[in-house]
Design a protein around this motif. Structure first.
Motif, PDB file in Angstrom:
ATOM      1  N   LYS A 123      26.826  29.549  33.249  1.00 54.55           N
ATOM      2  CA  LYS A 123      26.641  28.120  32.981  1.00 54.55           C
ATOM      3  C   LYS A 123      27.992  27.411  32.890  1.00 54.55           C
ATOM      4  O   LYS A 123      28.203  26.381  33.530  1.00 54.55           O
ATOM      5  CB  LYS A 123      25.852  27.935  31.681  1.00 54.55           C
ATOM      6  N   ASN A 124      28.919  27.972  32.120  1.00 60.86           N
ATOM      7  CA  ASN A 124      30.237  27.345  31.973  1.00 60.86           C
ATOM      8  C   ASN A 124      31.025  27.360  33.277  1.00 60.86           C
ATOM      9  O   ASN A 124      31.706  26.388  33.614  1.00 60.86           O
ATOM     10  CB  ASN A 124      31.039  28.010  30.861  1.00 60.86           C
ATOM     11  N   ARG A 126      29.757  27.431  36.344  1.00 63.81           N
ATOM     12  CA  ARG A 126      29.117  26.487  37.266  1.00 63.81           C
ATOM     13  C   ARG A 126      29.539  25.062  36.942  1.00 63.81           C
ATOM     14  O   ARG A 126      29.863  24.279  37.843  1.00 63.81           O
ATOM     15  CB  ARG A 126      27.599  26.633  37.196  1.00 63.81           C
ATOM     16  N   GLU A 127      29.536  24.706  35.662  1.00 61.71           N
ATOM     17  CA  GLU A 127      29.959  23.355  35.264  1.00 61.71           C
ATOM     18  C   GLU A 127      31.399  23.098  35.667  1.00 61.71           C
ATOM     19  O   GLU A 127      31.730  22.019  36.172  1.00 61.71           O
ATOM     20  CB  GLU A 127      29.784  23.175  33.756  1.00 61.71           C
ATOM     21  N   GLN A 128      32.271  24.084  35.469  1.00 61.31           N
ATOM     22  CA  GLN A 128      33.681  23.918  35.836  1.00 61.31           C
ATOM     23  C   GLN A 128      33.823  23.716  37.344  1.00 61.31           C
ATOM     24  O   GLN A 128      34.563  22.840  37.795  1.00 61.31           O
ATOM     25  CB  GLN A 128      34.487  25.134  35.379  1.00 61.31           C
ATOM     26  N   GLU A 130      31.621  22.528  39.465  1.00 60.15           N
ATOM     27  CA  GLU A 130      31.074  21.217  39.839  1.00 60.15           C
ATOM     28  C   GLU A 130      31.975  20.069  39.417  1.00 60.15           C
ATOM     29  O   GLU A 130      32.092  19.074  40.115  1.00 60.15           O
ATOM     30  CB  GLU A 130      29.687  21.045  39.220  1.00 60.15           C
ATOM     31  N   GLU A 131      32.633  20.203  38.261  1.00 59.38           N
ATOM     32  CA  GLU A 131      33.416  19.097  37.714  1.00 59.38           C
ATOM     33  C   GLU A 131      34.827  19.005  38.275  1.00 59.38           C
ATOM     34  O   GLU A 131      35.361  17.912  38.423  1.00 59.38           O
ATOM     35  CB  GLU A 131      33.484  19.212  36.189  1.00 59.38           C
ATOM     36  N   THR A 132      35.453  20.134  38.595  1.00 60.08           N
ATOM     37  CA  THR A 132      36.869  20.094  38.962  1.00 60.08           C
ATOM     38  C   THR A 132      37.119  19.827  40.438  1.00 60.08           C
ATOM     39  O   THR A 132      38.117  19.201  40.784  1.00 60.08           O
ATOM     40  CB  THR A 132      37.584  21.414  38.606  1.00 60.08           C
ATOM     41  N   GLY A 133      36.261  20.329  41.317  1.00 60.32           N
ATOM     42  CA  GLY A 133      36.501  20.195  42.750  1.00 60.32           C
ATOM     43  C   GLY A 133      37.666  21.043  43.242  1.00 60.32           C
ATOM     44  O   GLY A 133      38.100  20.915  44.382  1.00 60.32           O
ATOM     45  N   LYS A 134      38.203  21.910  42.390  1.00 56.70           N
ATOM     46  CA  LYS A 134      39.325  22.771  42.759  1.00 56.70           C
ATOM     47  C   LYS A 134      38.833  23.928  43.623  1.00 56.70           C
ATOM     48  O   LYS A 134      37.659  24.284  43.583  1.00 56.70           O
ATOM     49  CB  LYS A 134      40.005  23.318  41.499  1.00 56.70           C
ATOM     50  N   LYS A 187      19.328  23.990  41.278  1.00 62.68           N
ATOM     51  CA  LYS A 187      19.124  23.990  39.820  1.00 62.68           C
ATOM     52  C   LYS A 187      17.613  23.973  39.543  1.00 62.68           C
ATOM     53  O   LYS A 187      17.057  22.958  39.155  1.00 62.68           O
ATOM     54  CB  LYS A 187      19.813  22.793  39.190  1.00 62.68           C
TER      55      LYS A 187
END
Length: 190
Positions: A123-124, A126-128, A130-134, A187
């Motif tokens: 979960k963590n 996946r969120e990273q 999705e949020e960072t785009g790195k 999801k």
């Protein structure tokens, strides 16, 4: 637009069942099945990471058949799956490839059936992502896993995949599919 996600299947340095460091063999299933899974999840590249020329030459012959030979004409879906496939001699070569194309070093994630101090939940992670785009490089070890000192160099190690019982030794192809679905798939649980 596809996320800058890359995958590597590492064949050295790998533990065998006696905890000796070895180089594992490239298998035909790993070439085909992981390429298909990588293309399904829209990865930028799937690297077979192997230091031995004899093994990489064999993998290249298989790739050539499906990319340039009759195989690609006979099965265009396999030709497309192989479009994401590449061979690198070591992890650093894959990191350099990604860094050159993305303009920044990738965040390196790996997997293991054991927990480590830098383990992270799906979960963590996946969120990273999705949020960072790195850019991210997700590494999978063959055999009984990547050697510990190499594991310590990675940014994150995903928590082990657990089934309902106490047995925990998935084939790498199954682990790739499960993990890519957890990190990048639909999801369905929301």
């Amino acid at each position: 637009m596809a996320l800058p996600i890359y995958l590597g299947l590492v064949h050295y340095p790998i533990y065998n069942k006696n905890e000796e460091i070895i180089t594992t063999a490239i298998t035909n299933f790993d070439i085909h099945d992981i390429a298909r899974t990588s293309r399904t999840y829209d990865l930028k590249k799937y690297f077979i990471i192997h230091p031995l020329e004899s093994q990489t030459r064999l993998a290249q012959e298989i790739m050539d058949y499906w990319q340039h030979g009759y195989g690609g004409q006979y099965n265009p879906d396999r030709l497309e799956a192989f479009s994401v496939l590449d061979i690198k001699s070591d992890i650093q070569s894959a990191v350099e490839y990604i860094t050159q194309r993305e303009g920044t070093r990738p965040i390196i994630i790996t997997t293991d059936a054991r927990k480590f101090p830098n383990s992270i939940s799906y979960k963590n992670m996946r969120e990273q992502i999705e949020e960072t785009g790195k850019p991210y490089l997700i590494l999978f070890g063959t055999g009984w896993g990547i050697e510990n000192s190499v594991m310590a160099e990675f940014d994150y190690i995903l928590e082990p995949i657990y089934g309902p019982g106490d047995y925990n030794h998935l084939p790498v192809r199954a682990a790739v599919a499960i993990i890519l679905d957890r990190l990048l798939g639909e999801k369905w649980w929301v």
